[in-house]
Write a protein that holds these residues in place. Structure first.
Motif, PDB file in Angstrom:
ATOM      1  N   GLU A   1      54.162  -0.699  21.282  1.00  0.00           N
ATOM      2  CA  GLU A   1      53.174  -0.425  20.239  1.00  0.00           C
ATOM      3  C   GLU A   1      52.932   1.080  20.116  1.00  0.00           C
ATOM      4  N   ARG A   2      52.920   1.787  21.242  1.00  0.00           N
ATOM      5  CA  ARG A   2      52.746   3.242  21.203  1.00  0.00           C
ATOM      6  C   ARG A   2      53.889   3.891  20.420  1.00  0.00           C
ATOM      7  N   ASN A   3      55.100   3.422  20.683  1.00  0.00           N
ATOM      8  CA  ASN A   3      56.264   3.983  19.977  1.00  0.00           C
ATOM      9  C   ASN A   3      56.169   3.723  18.477  1.00  0.00           C
ATOM     10  N   ARG A   4      55.709   2.522  18.115  1.00  0.00           N
ATOM     11  CA  ARG A   4      55.561   2.196  16.689  1.00  0.00           C
ATOM     12  C   ARG A   4      54.543   3.130  16.031  1.00  0.00           C
ATOM     13  N   GLN A   5      53.436   3.372  16.731  1.00  0.00           N
ATOM     14  CA  GLN A   5      52.403   4.240  16.170  1.00  0.00           C
ATOM     15  C   GLN A   5      52.886   5.677  16.039  1.00  0.00           C
ATOM     16  N   SER A   6      53.734   6.095  16.970  1.00  0.00           N
ATOM     17  CA  SER A   6      54.261   7.449  16.908  1.00  0.00           C
ATOM     18  C   SER A   6      55.141   7.654  15.677  1.00  0.00           C
ATOM     19  N   LYS A   7      55.896   6.619  15.327  1.00  0.00           N
ATOM     20  CA  LYS A   7      56.782   6.712  14.152  1.00  0.00           C
ATOM     21  C   LYS A   7      56.041   6.397  12.858  1.00  0.00           C
ATOM     22  N   ASN A   8      55.204   5.375  12.887  1.00  0.00           N
ATOM     23  CA  ASN A   8      54.471   4.951  11.688  1.00  0.00           C
ATOM     24  C   ASN A   8      52.990   4.818  12.042  1.00  0.00           C
ATOM     25  N   PRO A   9      52.256   5.903  11.994  1.00  0.00           N
ATOM     26  CA  PRO A   9      50.874   5.870  12.457  1.00  0.00           C
ATOM     27  C   PRO A   9      49.982   5.060  11.536  1.00  0.00           C
ATOM     28  N   PRO A  10      48.991   4.376  12.107  1.00  0.00           N
ATOM     29  CA  PRO A  10      48.009   3.682  11.266  1.00  0.00           C
ATOM     30  C   PRO A  10      47.094   4.705  10.592  1.00  0.00           C
ATOM     31  N   GLU A  11      46.532   4.332   9.474  1.00  0.00           N
ATOM     32  CA  GLU A  11      45.608   5.249   8.789  1.00  0.00           C
ATOM     33  C   GLU A  11      44.272   5.331   9.516  1.00  0.00           C
ATOM     34  N   ILE A  12      43.881   4.238  10.154  1.00  0.00           N
ATOM     35  CA  ILE A  12      42.672   4.231  10.987  1.00  0.00           C
ATOM     36  C   ILE A  12      43.097   3.880  12.409  1.00  0.00           C
ATOM     37  N   LEU A  13      42.783   4.742  13.359  1.00  0.00           N
ATOM     38  CA  LEU A  13      43.156   4.508  14.750  1.00  0.00           C
ATOM     39  C   LEU A  13      41.899   4.366  15.591  1.00  0.00           C
ATOM     40  N   ILE A  14      41.784   3.239  16.287  1.00  0.00           N
ATOM     41  CA  ILE A  14      40.658   2.969  17.189  1.00  0.00           C
ATOM     42  C   ILE A  14      41.118   3.300  18.606  1.00  0.00           C
ATOM     43  N   THR A  15      40.373   4.131  19.318  1.00  0.00           N
ATOM     44  CA  THR A  15      40.853   4.588  20.614  1.00  0.00           C
ATOM     45  C   THR A  15      39.692   4.913  21.544  1.00  0.00           C
ATOM     46  N   THR A  16      40.015   5.357  22.748  1.00  0.00           N
ATOM     47  CA  THR A  16      39.020   5.771  23.742  1.00  0.00           C
ATOM     48  C   THR A  16      39.086   7.282  23.915  1.00  0.00           C
ATOM     49  N   PRO A  17      38.072   7.899  24.525  1.00  0.00           N
ATOM     50  CA  PRO A  17      38.123   9.351  24.739  1.00  0.00           C
ATOM     51  C   PRO A  17      39.341   9.787  25.544  1.00  0.00           C
ATOM     52  N   GLU A  18      39.734   8.976  26.537  1.00  0.00           N
ATOM     53  CA  GLU A  18      40.859   9.354  27.395  1.00  0.00           C
ATOM     54  C   GLU A  18      42.182   9.338  26.627  1.00  0.00           C
ATOM     55  N   THR A  19      42.385   8.315  25.794  1.00  0.00           N
ATOM     56  CA  THR A  19      43.641   8.214  25.054  1.00  0.00           C
ATOM     57  C   THR A  19      43.757   9.336  24.032  1.00  0.00           C
ATOM     58  N   LEU A  20      42.631   9.788  23.496  1.00  0.00           N
ATOM     59  CA  LEU A  20      42.652  10.930  22.581  1.00  0.00           C
ATOM     60  C   LEU A  20      43.261  12.145  23.279  1.00  0.00           C
ATOM     61  N   GLN A  21      42.966  12.327  24.572  1.00  0.00           N
ATOM     62  CA  GLN A  21      43.534  13.445  25.323  1.00  0.00           C
ATOM     63  C   GLN A  21      45.066  13.404  25.307  1.00  0.00           C
ATOM     64  N   VAL A  22      45.612  12.219  25.523  1.00  0.00           N
ATOM     65  CA  VAL A  22      47.069  12.067  25.637  1.00  0.00           C
ATOM     66  C   VAL A  22      47.749  12.297  24.293  1.00  0.00           C
ATOM     67  N   MET A  23      47.035  12.008  23.210  1.00  0.00           N
ATOM     68  CA  MET A  23      47.646  12.113  21.883  1.00  0.00           C
ATOM     69  C   MET A  23      48.044  13.547  21.541  1.00  0.00           C
ATOM     70  N   PHE A  24      47.428  14.536  22.198  1.00  0.00           N
ATOM     71  CA  PHE A  24      47.795  15.931  21.933  1.00  0.00           C
ATOM     72  C   PHE A  24      49.135  16.306  22.553  1.00  0.00           C
ATOM     73  N   THR A  25      49.712  15.434  23.360  1.00  0.00           N
ATOM     74  CA  THR A  25      50.959  15.779  24.056  1.00  0.00           C
ATOM     75  C   THR A  25      52.212  15.326  23.310  1.00  0.00           C
ATOM     76  N   GLY A  26      52.086  14.425  22.347  1.00  0.00           N
ATOM     77  CA  GLY A  26      53.267  13.920  21.627  1.00  0.00           C
ATOM     78  C   GLY A  26      53.532  14.718  20.356  1.00  0.00           C
ATOM     79  N   LYS A  27      54.758  15.173  20.169  1.00  0.00           N
ATOM     80  CA  LYS A  27      55.080  15.999  18.996  1.00  0.00           C
ATOM     81  C   LYS A  27      54.781  15.260  17.700  1.00  0.00           C
ATOM     82  N   ASN A  28      55.207  14.012  17.610  1.00  0.00           N
ATOM     83  CA  ASN A  28      54.962  13.242  16.387  1.00  0.00           C
ATOM     84  C   ASN A  28      53.474  12.997  16.168  1.00  0.00           C
ATOM     85  N   LEU A  29      52.776  12.621  17.276  1.00  0.00           N
ATOM     86  CA  LEU A  29      51.350  12.329  17.149  1.00  0.00           C
ATOM     87  C   LEU A  29      50.564  13.568  16.736  1.00  0.00           C
TER      88      LEU A  29
END
Length: 915
Positions: free
Chosen positions: A112-140
């Motif tokens: 599911e993470r890989n799918r979101q990286s290629k085709n991101p949802p328009e609304i993303l529900i997440t936690t504070p910790e996962t937001l941190q990780v999102m800054f590390t992916g080039k696509n994200l």
């Protein structure tokens, strides 16, 4: 049209859900959001705050669909369970509008993470910790550049924590990518609105605050049922006492009389303890357990089955406290005081989770302190008198964590890093020298390296980042795996495993008892057992009682104004007896009176100042007494008393002089001196050291010299951070200072005396699972009958032959019928295989330990015969514990049985005697 400014498609989708007109907070908030204002919306639970934020955003995304890609809105929630609930609701709206919605957190699959990286949802529900990780992916990172809205739900859960401080920096890092986006904060319970609003947007940004006290009827009552003293068989079967059994019976009656009930408790330990006893009582009972240390699959299964009505009640902790829509819940039960008003409002709000429905909740308690505290909180809920919580400014462990996190996307210069941190409300007062000193310490341990004016990640720093995404205090955890089904049941913290777990030991998880079959490096294999096991301990379970709550309990003691509080006659009866016993010969400790009580090598300060103030004063008083006596003084504190264990009896005047020697203006300085060499600070330093990267997260504590590590880092940012963390989070300097000033001025008087019933209450009652310290004769006789009915296996140490015997039929002394040997061990069923070790020539380390236990067991049987067998039949009692009991109680049978009972209680509460 009921929603005049929303598109027809969205209005129709709302109508399909039975929503035809906005609630007052929705009607108020939607225009501000559509205008582009940053907004903090404070409104009661169950009145549609989520829709108030998301409807205008959904409308805006729909109207601009196709003009831009990537993630348009990030919805941040503090709990993963909220993610699942939000996803279900948002997907329904998204499907009607053709808007994609996704969820991303620690339980999200890699696919599911890989799918979101290629085709991101328009609304993303997440936690504070996962937001941190999102800054590390080039696509994200590219997808994040399109964010126009960030919604933070249950913002009060984050605004005063390091977890929230970390998130606030992430929101400023997002500004560098996406520009100034719109921020919306949602909360049901905020006592300090301006502070939370500032936390949401940071300094120098405007924010609109909309606070709605829209009235929802509260029906929160406190009950105290009569002790179930007549239930002798059930008392013994459940290893309980009459008070707690009466709570279980009353709660079951409430559950049976409703559709669905959430049964809240304050700790995971209590949740497991109660669930296990309910299932021992009746295996068919429709009650299960839910808390954060259960596996994702178990949590999701419990939530879904509860919503479908397959489970009538869930015993739960704060894991179901926040804004999760748990379906048709019509009643909330709270066992014991919830400790804080905000928690009670959140928990009670789970019942009647619809606009116009009455909030119905019952608090059930039996211990006098719990009853009084619950009554105060129930009154303050109805009056909406919330606690004021303020987060610690500039936590340096978060600075360290975020400096490393910033390097994960490439090189970072100091000026930009400082600008990001200063843009956060939490770090607006951070000095450049503080940040630079933290960075220098990170460089010294090779977390980052500096090159050509920028600092960059190291391999060690990258490993650190992925191990320390969360700022929540953590321990290494072990998976619990059912050896039969291979299913993961949950997890245990390292401290419990290290201090308790061994082969054949039993513990409770998921409301069932499990026996350990095998211990591995990162998991524990178990099988289900039909006995009472130990309750695991988990980090972060205790909830502190605020100063204001404890002081009102003191005022109630002084005024006896029970009619001002929503409670039944049972509560009044409990308190009237409690107060009458105290008034008979002793002074009543109140909000205006502190009593100093002296006993045999014991001093009790009865003071209604709350958990953290009493912890503060207790540490200071015990340290001063230690200095004066030249010997150690032990100290424990609860919200209503400080208990000090003295090395010898002391003059009462010395105790009074010690208390009075603490002068106004000296509390913080004394607290700093008190904690500087304490074990307390050293353990806090371990957590800080992990967040700085000084200690690896999964480091094996057995091979570390913590004292040397602590001494090496004195006068470093990490050391200063540990000190400040203790002063701010574990102690309460401002209110302790207030108390000391009132004592000095005479506003609070001090009275001396001997140990009173109220002082004794803190010794004989545990915080959660009340047990009979002085069980009456009938309970002890029931215990004796149970022990005599146990079957053990007599095992000859000479010829290894075995035979079964009922403990009640045991001979006064044992002789082997095969070889005439007198060294006979009495083993429980799961230990009987150990006798085979006698025939082996070589043994593993564990087998050597088992042989030593066999030998100690046989020595006891040889010396004490039937009496030793009776002790060894006790649950969780091994030969060393049995030896202590047999040495300690020689004459009185009741005292002897009481020793066995207390040993079983220690075992059940994870304070087992070592063997």
């Amino acid at each position: 049209m009921s929603f005049p400014n929303l598109c027809d498609e969205l209005v129709n989708a709302l109508a399909d859900r039975g929503i035809h007109e906005p609630t007052p907070p929705q009607a108020d908030a939607i225009p501000f959001i559509q205008k582009g204002d940053n907004l903090l919306l404070v409104a009661p639970t169950g009145i549609g705050k989520t829709e108030a934020a998301m409807l205008p955003i959904l409308d805006a995304i729909y109207r601009t669909k196709g003009t831009t890609g990537g993630i348009r809105c990030i919805y941040i929630t503090p709990l993963r369970a909220l993610n699942r609930d939000m996803l279900r609701r948002m997907e329904e709206y998204g499907k009607a509008l053709g808007i994609t919605v996704g969820v991303r957190h620690g339980d999200t699959s890699q696919a599911e993470r890989n799918r979101q990286s290629k085709n991101p949802p328009e609304i993303l529900i997440t936690t504070p910790e996962t937001l941190q990780v999102m800054f590390t992916g080039k696509n994200l990172v590219e997808h994040l550049k399109n964010v126009r809205w960030v919604v933070v739900d249950e913002i009060h859960e984050l605004s005063n924590t390091e977890r929230g401080a970390q998130m606030s920096v992430a929101l400023e890092r997002l500004v560098l990518l996406a520009g100034n986006y719109q921020r919306i904060g949602l909360s049901a319970t905020v006592g300090n609105v301006d502070n939370v609003a500032g936390f949401l947007v940071g300094p120098n940004r405007r924010v609109t605050i909309r606070k709605h006290d829209t009235h929802r009827d509260f029906d929160i009552r406190v009950e105290s049922p009569e002790p179930a003293t007549e239930e002798k068989v059930l008392l013994d079967k459940l290893q309980s006492d009459p008070d707690i059994l009466s709570v279980m019976i009353r709660a079951r009656n409430i559950i049976d009389g409703g559709r669905s009930t959430l049964f809240f408790v304050n700790t995971r330990e209590t949740a497991e303890w109660l669930a296990a006893r309910y299932h021992l009582w009746d295996e068919s009972i429709s009650i299960d357990v839910h808390h954060g240390s259960l596996s994702k699959e178990n949590r999701m299964d419990m939530e879904d089955r509860f919503k479908k009505g397959e489970i009538r009640a869930l015993i739960c902790t704060s894991s179901l406290e926040l804004g999760i829509d748990v379906g048709s819940t019509d009643m909330v039960i709270q066992y014991n005081s919830p400790r804080q008003v905000s928690r009670m409002i959140q928990r009670a709000g789970r019942a009647g989770h619809r606009v116009g429905e009455k909030i119905r909740a019952k608090v059930i308690a039996t211990a006098p302190d719990e009853v009084a505290e619950a009554m105060v909180i129930a009154r303050r809920c109805d009056a909406k008198e919330l606690e004021y919580w303020e987060g610690r400014p500039c936590p340096l462990s978060v600075v360290a964590n975020q400096l490393i996190a910033m390097t994960m996307g490439g090189a970072m210069d100091r000026d930009t890093a400082f600008r990001i941190l200063k843009s956060s409300h939490v770090f607006q007062d951070l000095s450049r020298s503080e940040m630079d000193s933290v960075l220098e310490q990170l460089k010294s341990i090779k977390m980052v390296f500096e090159d050509e004016g920028t600092f960059k990640r190291s391999r060690k720093g990258m490993d650190y980042f992925y191990s320390n995404i969360s700022m929540i205090p953590d321990e290494r955890s072990y998976m619990i795996r059912d050896i039969g089904t291979r299913a993961v049941i949950g997890s245990l913290d390292e401290s419990f495993v290290a201090s308790f777990a061994e082969q054949y030991a039993m513990f409770i998880a998921k409301g069932r008892t499990w026996r350990i079959v095998e211990m591995r490096e990162d998991e524990i294999l178990v099988e289900e057992a039909r006995e009472v096991g130990s309750v695991p301990s988990w980090v972060g379970s205790d909830i502190p009682v605020p100063f204001e709550i404890a002081m009102e309990v003191g005022r109630m003691r002084r005024l006896r104004n029970f009619s001002d509080y929503p409670c039944d006659d049972g509560c009044k009866k409990v308190l009237e007896k409690y107060f009458a016993d105290q008034n008979e010969r002793f002074t009543m400790p109140t909000d205006k009176t502190v009593t100093l009580e002296s006993g045999d090598r014991l001093a009790i300060v009865n003071c209604c100042f709350g958990t953290r103030v009493n912890e503060t004063l207790g540490k200071i008083y015990s340290a001063l007494l230690t200095a004066r006596l030249g010997e150690s003084v032990g100290m424990t504190a609860d919200p209503y008393r400080i208990i000090m264990e003295l090395p010898r009896n002391i003059d009462r005047k010395l105790l009074l002089d010690t208390v009075m020697s603490v002068k106004p203006g000296t509390v913080e300085a004394l607290a700093r001196l008190t904690i500087v060499n304490s074990t307390f600070l050293r353990w806090r330093f371990v957590f800080v050291a992990k967040k700085f990267g000084i200690i690896e997260r999964d480091a094996d504590h057995r091979f570390m010299n913590f004292n040397r590590l602590f001494d090496m880092h004195k006068d470093t940012p990490a050391y200063d951070e540990a000190v400040n963390k203790v002063l701010w989070e574990d102690l309460d300097i401002p209110n302790a200072e207030k108390v000391v000033s009132q004592i000095a001025s005479g506003e609070i008087q001090i009275v001396q005396g001997v140990v009173s019933p109220i002082g004794l209450e803190g010794i004989v009652r545990s915080k959660e699972l009340m047990q009979p310290v002085r069980a009456d004769h009938s309970i002890l006789m029931a215990l004796k009958k149970r022990l005599e009915d146990e079957v053990l296996f007599a095992s000859c140490m000479n010829c290894a032959s075995q035979w079964r015997f009922r403990v009640g039929d045991a001979p006064k002394s044992f002789i082997c019928p095969q070889c005439g040997g007198r060294m006979i061990a009495a083993l429980k069923g799961y230990e009987r295989e150990n006798v085979k070790l006698l025939k082996l020539k070589e043994h593993s380390a564990q087998e050597k330990k088992d042989l030593q236990r066999l030998s100690r067991n046989a020595n006891l049987i040889n010396e004490h015969g039937r009496r030793a067998a009776l002790v060894l039949a006790g649950r969780g009692i091994g030969p060393d514990a049995a030896s202590r009991i047999l040495r300690g109680f020689h004459v009185d049978e009741d005292e002897f049985l009481r020793g066995i009972m207390n040993a079983e209680i220690l075992y059940a509460k994870n304070k087992r005697f070592w063997d």
